[in-house]
Write a protein that holds these residues in place. Sequence first.
Motif, short mmCIF file in Angstrom:
data_model
loop_
_atom_site.label_atom_id
_atom_site.label_comp_id
_atom_site.label_asym_id
_atom_site.label_seq_id
_atom_site.Cartn_x
_atom_site.Cartn_y
_atom_site.Cartn_z
N MET A 179 40.26 24.69 47.58
CA MET A 179 39.34 25.81 47.40
C MET A 179 40.12 27.10 47.63
O MET A 179 40.78 27.26 48.65
CB MET A 179 38.20 25.67 48.41
N ALA A 180 40.07 28.01 46.67
CA ALA A 180 40.77 29.30 46.80
C ALA A 180 39.89 30.29 47.55
O ALA A 180 38.67 30.29 47.37
CB ALA A 180 41.10 29.84 45.42
N TYR A 181 40.52 31.12 48.36
CA TYR A 181 39.81 32.15 49.13
C TYR A 181 40.16 33.51 48.56
O TYR A 181 41.34 33.78 48.29
CB TYR A 181 40.24 32.05 50.60
N TYR A 182 39.15 34.35 48.37
CA TYR A 182 39.39 35.65 47.76
C TYR A 182 38.96 36.78 48.69
O TYR A 182 37.80 37.22 48.62
CB TYR A 182 38.60 35.80 46.46
N PRO A 183 39.85 37.23 49.55
CA PRO A 183 39.49 38.43 50.31
C PRO A 183 39.50 39.61 49.34
O PRO A 183 40.27 39.60 48.38
CB PRO A 183 40.60 38.54 51.35
N GLY A 184 38.62 40.57 49.52
CA GLY A 184 38.63 41.75 48.65
C GLY A 184 37.94 41.51 47.33
O GLY A 184 36.95 40.78 47.26
N THR A 185 38.48 42.09 46.28
CA THR A 185 37.76 42.15 45.00
C THR A 185 38.51 41.46 43.87
O THR A 185 38.43 41.85 42.71
CB THR A 185 37.52 43.62 44.61
N GLU A 186 39.25 40.39 44.21
CA GLU A 186 40.09 39.75 43.20
C GLU A 186 39.30 39.23 42.00
O GLU A 186 39.76 39.28 40.87
CB GLU A 186 40.85 38.58 43.86
N ILE A 187 38.09 38.69 42.27
CA ILE A 187 37.32 38.11 41.18
C ILE A 187 36.33 39.14 40.64
O ILE A 187 35.38 39.55 41.32
CB ILE A 187 36.55 36.85 41.66
N ASP A 188 36.57 39.56 39.41
CA ASP A 188 35.68 40.50 38.69
C ASP A 188 35.48 41.81 39.45
O ASP A 188 34.45 42.46 39.29
CB ASP A 188 34.31 39.85 38.43
N GLY A 189 36.41 42.17 40.33
CA GLY A 189 36.28 43.43 41.07
C GLY A 189 35.07 43.44 41.99
O GLY A 189 34.57 44.50 42.36
#
Length: 252
Positions: A179-189
């Motif tokens: 499972m990938a973790y996205y801190p911030g706005t990596e996915i679609d801003g």
Amino acid sequence: MTPATERPARQELRKAVDRIHWFHRIDLGDGIVTPGDDESPRKLESLGLPASLSGKTVLDVGAWDGFFSFESERRGASRVVAVDPECWRPPDWGPGGFGSRAGFDLARRALGSEVEDVDIDLLDIGPESLGRFDVVLFLGVFYHLPDPWPYLDRVASVTAERLVIETHADFLDVRRPAMAYYPGTEIDGDDSNWWGPNAALLRAALLERGFSRVEVVHQERYGYRLARAARGRLRGGGLRTQQGRLVVHGIR
Ligand SMILES: C[S@@+](CC[C@H](N)C(=O)[O-])C[C@H]1O[C@@H](n2cnc3c(N)ncnc32)[C@H](O)[C@@H]1O
């Protein structure tokens, strides 16, 4: 709450539709389709929902404008309950804050629908508070949750037959649970997107929660992901062919 049943006149309905920022594209009849950002009919095709839900009870968790609740009713469900505290309570939810319950209320009235709404925190969902449902829809919600596991416990606890999970996914070419973790706005801003699980991860998580079988019903194909990643690259984003949408069913 008791569903309102009186359908507004066409012109009045057109005006009311235009006043709302829609997420779903719902066919309200008389040539009026709500102008949602979501490709709801296409998403529906990917879900692998039984063509007939005759006699089934359905819970739609994170229903927003209610496209999948109304579709379940159209397929013959005997009872449909929709919940979405995040979106339906103020302040409005989503990027720019456009998610509210105005769309759900208007669509329910326009369709003469008897879908029920319940105002409940998702972590309070359980057999004691809501009862069990034959089919539970958990669509587009998992990856928005900073800590998804207690929520998965709750929706699993009220599933009598089939839990349908639709989610953004990552590591789609990896066979081990990941499972990938996205801190911030990596996915679609969008800073409300936290996780990208793969199919093996959801399979393991559902088996651990007592489902006897897990079906991977839809996983976006590599060619489609590559084309989208290339478009994203042209707009200055990274090349992320491992990301896409995923649908799994947990069967009791
Ligand atoms: C992308 S929309 C999906 C709507 C609909 N289920 C669908 O698939 O089209 C995300 C939904 O997740 C809900 N949601 C987002 N973050 C949440 C949170 N932290 N707790 C509870 N619900 C959340 C929102 O209210 C919204 O209804």
